[in-house]
Design a protein around this motif. Structure first.
Motif, PDB file in Angstrom:
ATOM      1  N   ALA A   1     -17.417  53.557 -14.885  1.00  0.00           N
ATOM      2  CA  ALA A   1     -17.803  52.659 -14.152  1.00  0.00           C
ATOM      3  C   ALA A   1     -19.434  53.488 -13.204  1.00  0.00           C
ATOM      4  CB  ALA A   1     -17.979  51.553 -13.893  1.00  0.00           C
ATOM      5  N   ARG A   2     -20.311  53.499 -12.876  1.00  0.00           N
ATOM      6  CA  ARG A   2     -21.538  53.891 -12.099  1.00  0.00           C
ATOM      7  C   ARG A   2     -21.203  53.060 -10.544  1.00  0.00           C
ATOM      8  NH1 ARG A   2     -26.386  56.728 -15.671  1.00  0.00           N
ATOM      9  NH2 ARG A   2     -24.808  57.257 -17.758  1.00  0.00           N
ATOM     10  N   LEU A   3     -20.463  53.565  -9.835  1.00  0.00           N
ATOM     11  CA  LEU A   3     -20.279  52.807  -8.321  1.00  0.00           C
ATOM     12  C   LEU A   3     -21.644  53.485  -7.295  1.00  0.00           C
ATOM     13  CD1 LEU A   3     -17.421  51.166  -9.756  1.00  0.00           C
ATOM     14  CD2 LEU A   3     -19.159  49.632  -8.574  1.00  0.00           C
ATOM     15  N   THR A   4     -22.614  54.625  -7.639  1.00  0.00           N
ATOM     16  CA  THR A   4     -22.439  55.208  -6.222  1.00  0.00           C
ATOM     17  C   THR A   4     -23.442  55.224  -5.810  1.00  0.00           C
ATOM     18  OG1 THR A   4     -23.088  56.982  -8.340  1.00  0.00           O
ATOM     19  CG2 THR A   4     -24.342  57.334  -5.883  1.00  0.00           C
ATOM     20  N   GLY A   5     -23.021  55.303  -4.304  1.00  0.00           N
ATOM     21  CA  GLY A   5     -23.747  54.048  -2.808  1.00  0.00           C
ATOM     22  C   GLY A   5     -23.588  52.561  -3.680  1.00  0.00           C
ATOM     23  N   ALA A   6     -22.163  51.693  -4.462  1.00  0.00           N
ATOM     24  CA  ALA A   6     -22.371  50.654  -3.926  1.00  0.00           C
ATOM     25  C   ALA A   6     -21.973  50.389  -2.701  1.00  0.00           C
ATOM     26  CB  ALA A   6     -21.550  50.202  -5.343  1.00  0.00           C
ATOM     27  N   ARG A   7     -21.816  48.890  -2.166  1.00  0.00           N
ATOM     28  CA  ARG A   7     -21.166  47.865  -0.765  1.00  0.00           C
ATOM     29  C   ARG A   7     -20.724  47.161  -1.687  1.00  0.00           C
ATOM     30  NH1 ARG A   7     -26.964  46.528   1.811  1.00  0.00           N
ATOM     31  NH2 ARG A   7     -25.460  44.725   2.510  1.00  0.00           N
ATOM     32  N   LEU A   8     -19.234  47.365  -1.798  1.00  0.00           N
ATOM     33  CA  LEU A   8     -18.412  47.174  -1.849  1.00  0.00           C
ATOM     34  C   LEU A   8     -17.688  46.796  -0.762  1.00  0.00           C
ATOM     35  CD1 LEU A   8     -17.074  49.519  -4.510  1.00  0.00           C
ATOM     36  CD2 LEU A   8     -17.780  46.642  -5.403  1.00  0.00           C
ATOM     37  N   THR A   9     -18.491  46.442   0.354  1.00  0.00           N
ATOM     38  CA  THR A   9     -17.491  45.874   1.891  1.00  0.00           C
ATOM     39  C   THR A   9     -16.922  44.584   1.800  1.00  0.00           C
ATOM     40  OG1 THR A   9     -19.308  45.129   2.320  1.00  0.00           O
ATOM     41  CG2 THR A   9     -19.320  46.958   2.956  1.00  0.00           C
ATOM     42  N   ASP A  10     -15.481  44.893   1.633  1.00  0.00           N
ATOM     43  CA  ASP A  10     -14.427  43.179   1.610  1.00  0.00           C
ATOM     44  C   ASP A  10     -14.220  42.889   0.620  1.00  0.00           C
ATOM     45  OD1 ASP A  10     -14.296  42.443   4.664  1.00  0.00           O
ATOM     46  OD2 ASP A  10     -16.112  42.043   4.948  1.00  0.00           O
ATOM     47  N   ALA A  11     -14.633  43.184  -0.480  1.00  0.00           N
ATOM     48  CA  ALA A  11     -14.268  43.622  -1.989  1.00  0.00           C
ATOM     49  C   ALA A  11     -13.426  43.209  -2.488  1.00  0.00           C
ATOM     50  CB  ALA A  11     -15.219  44.467  -3.486  1.00  0.00           C
ATOM     51  N   ASP A  12     -12.587  42.519  -3.121  1.00  0.00           N
ATOM     52  CA  ASP A  12     -10.992  42.235  -3.945  1.00  0.00           C
ATOM     53  C   ASP A  12     -11.134  43.041  -5.520  1.00  0.00           C
ATOM     54  OD1 ASP A  12      -8.548  41.818  -4.304  1.00  0.00           O
ATOM     55  OD2 ASP A  12      -8.835  39.439  -3.863  1.00  0.00           O
ATOM     56  N   LEU A  13     -10.476  44.213  -5.200  1.00  0.00           N
ATOM     57  CA  LEU A  13     -10.422  44.818  -6.122  1.00  0.00           C
ATOM     58  C   LEU A  13      -8.842  44.685  -6.735  1.00  0.00           C
ATOM     59  CD1 LEU A  13     -12.998  47.851  -4.602  1.00  0.00           C
ATOM     60  CD2 LEU A  13     -12.715  46.535  -7.122  1.00  0.00           C
ATOM     61  N   PHE A  14      -8.243  43.902  -6.279  1.00  0.00           N
ATOM     62  CA  PHE A  14      -6.868  43.713  -6.945  1.00  0.00           C
ATOM     63  C   PHE A  14      -6.612  43.628  -8.448  1.00  0.00           C
ATOM     64  CE2 PHE A  14      -2.384  42.240  -7.814  1.00  0.00           C
ATOM     65  CZ  PHE A  14      -1.983  42.451  -7.181  1.00  0.00           C
TER      66      PHE A  14
ATOM     67  N   GLY B   1     -13.413  47.585   4.360  1.00  0.00           N
ATOM     68  CA  GLY B   1     -12.723  46.229   4.515  1.00  0.00           C
ATOM     69  C   GLY B   1     -12.084  45.813   3.037  1.00  0.00           C
ATOM     70  N   ALA B   2     -12.602  46.859   1.661  1.00  0.00           N
ATOM     71  CA  ALA B   2     -11.662  46.242   0.160  1.00  0.00           C
ATOM     72  C   ALA B   2     -10.324  46.486   0.225  1.00  0.00           C
ATOM     73  CB  ALA B   2     -12.676  47.495  -0.618  1.00  0.00           C
ATOM     74  N   ASN B   3     -10.361  45.396  -0.813  1.00  0.00           N
ATOM     75  CA  ASN B   3      -8.271  45.888  -0.893  1.00  0.00           C
ATOM     76  C   ASN B   3      -8.362  46.174  -2.157  1.00  0.00           C
ATOM     77  OD1 ASN B   3      -5.721  44.512  -1.946  1.00  0.00           O
ATOM     78  ND2 ASN B   3      -6.394  42.405  -1.951  1.00  0.00           N
TER      79      ASN B   3
ATOM     80  N   LEU C   1     -21.753  44.303  -3.773  1.00  0.00           N
ATOM     81  CA  LEU C   1     -21.097  43.805  -4.208  1.00  0.00           C
ATOM     82  C   LEU C   1     -20.038  43.287  -3.191  1.00  0.00           C
ATOM     83  CD1 LEU C   1     -20.145  46.222  -7.086  1.00  0.00           C
ATOM     84  CD2 LEU C   1     -19.652  43.971  -7.696  1.00  0.00           C
ATOM     85  N   GLY C   2     -20.612  42.832  -1.936  1.00  0.00           N
ATOM     86  CA  GLY C   2     -19.907  42.396  -0.691  1.00  0.00           C
ATOM     87  C   GLY C   2     -18.993  41.056  -0.537  1.00  0.00           C
TER      88      GLY C   2
END
Length: 315
Positions: A212-225, A241-243, A199-200
């Motif tokens: 949610a199951r996000l085990t081992g997920a890649r959320l680099t630089d994702a916008d989670l505002f 780098g995620a927000n 989910l970069g």
């Protein structure tokens, strides 16, 4: 003859789906014209094939128009549907495994219980689509638009089945899916299975991902505002780098999660973590002070605002 506009449109839409299934290589214009011709003669016994049907044997050029088509339960394994317009289409329980839906329009489509494992949905539009029980394992959704996707059960009368489905089958499965740069703004995906998903750079503003199951997920630089990640499992996820401004992480599992370079993160009250968790520098001392060991090597941030000094442990 069919004179009422709405039933005629529905009839033509259903025929477009059937004609595509029968002639998947036919030109989009031939499918549309044939469906309309059959619809116009729906009130009288057929004297033979409509002339427009002869065009179905021509090679396809251009994108398919399958708006509102009913292809529920269809076997579309490895189907070539790049750029197809499937807006409002019924694809419930369809098998679209490894299908090519690059740039396809699936806005408000019913994809409940559909199998899209390994499908290519690069730059596809799924705005407002129903993903109840949809399988998207290893699908490529790079730069796809999933704004306002949701999980809707289709049988409101079967209360027992609804309770069973919500608990065990309703969660959309995106294990290992590539959602790099995807737009999931306001996506309603409680209990979604995103184990190992990429989910970069994805936009998850105000997304509902409770449990949610996000085990081992890649959320680099994702916008989670403003995202709701309460009770989500983010163990071993990478959020560099995620927000996380205004994100809700109450009760989230953060064991081994990389959070050291996140932006706007607040103290995640009630969250679970361990010694492998990498916190933002400004939160390290606060987290340590306000956490209790709740199991061997497992800690939980207290929900209260003031630390209970007698229970603080040295880590």
């Amino acid at each position: 003859m069919v004179t009422d506009a709405e039933p005629a449109q529905q009839h033509a839409a259903a025929l477009r789906g059937l004609l595509y299934l029968a002639c998947p290589g036919a030109p989009a214009s031939a499918i549309t014209r044939t469906a309309e011709a059959i619809t116009r003669q729906a009130g009288s016994p057929p004297a033979g094939a409509v002339p427009e049907a002869a065009e179905l044997g021509h090679p396809r050029s251009g994108d398919l128009l399958l708006t509102r088509a009913d292809m529920s339960g269809a076997d579309l394994t490895e189907a070539e549907l790049p750029g197809a317009d499937l807006t409002d289409a019924n694809l419930s329980d369809a098998n679209l495994a490894r299908a090519d839906l690059t740039g396809a329009h699936l806005d408000h489509a019913n994809l409940s219980e559909a199998n899209l494992s390994g499908a290519t949905l690069v730059r596809a539009r799924l705005i407002g689509a129903n993903l109840f029980g949809t399988l998207l394992d290893r699908a490529n959704l790079t730069d796809a638009n999933l704004t306002d996707v949701h999980l809707d059960h289709t049988d409101p009368f079967d209360a027992y089945a609804y309770r069973w489905s919500v608990r065990d089958r309703s969660s959309v499965r995106l294990t290992g899916a590539d959602l790099s740069g995807a737009d999931l703004t306001r996506a309603d995906l409680p209990r979604a299975i995103l184990t190992g998903a990429i989910l970069g750079g994805a936009r998850l503003t105000d997304a509902h991902l409770k449990g949610a199951r996000l085990t081992g997920a890649r959320l680099t630089d994702a916008d989670l505002f403003g995202a709701n990640l309460s009770s989500a499992n983010l163990s071993r996820a990478n959020l560099t780098g995620a927000n996380l401004s205004r994100a809700n992480l109450i009760g989230a599992r953060l064991s081994g999660t990389r959070l050291s370079e996140t932006v706007g993160m607040s103290l995640p009250r009630g969250a679970f973590w361990d010694r492998r968790t990498e916190w933002p520098p400004e939160l390290v001392s606060v987290v340590v002070e306000r956490s209790d060991e709740v199991g061997p090597g497992l800690f939980q941030v207290r929900s209260g605002s003031a630390p209970e000094r007698s229970r603080v442990r040295r880590f």
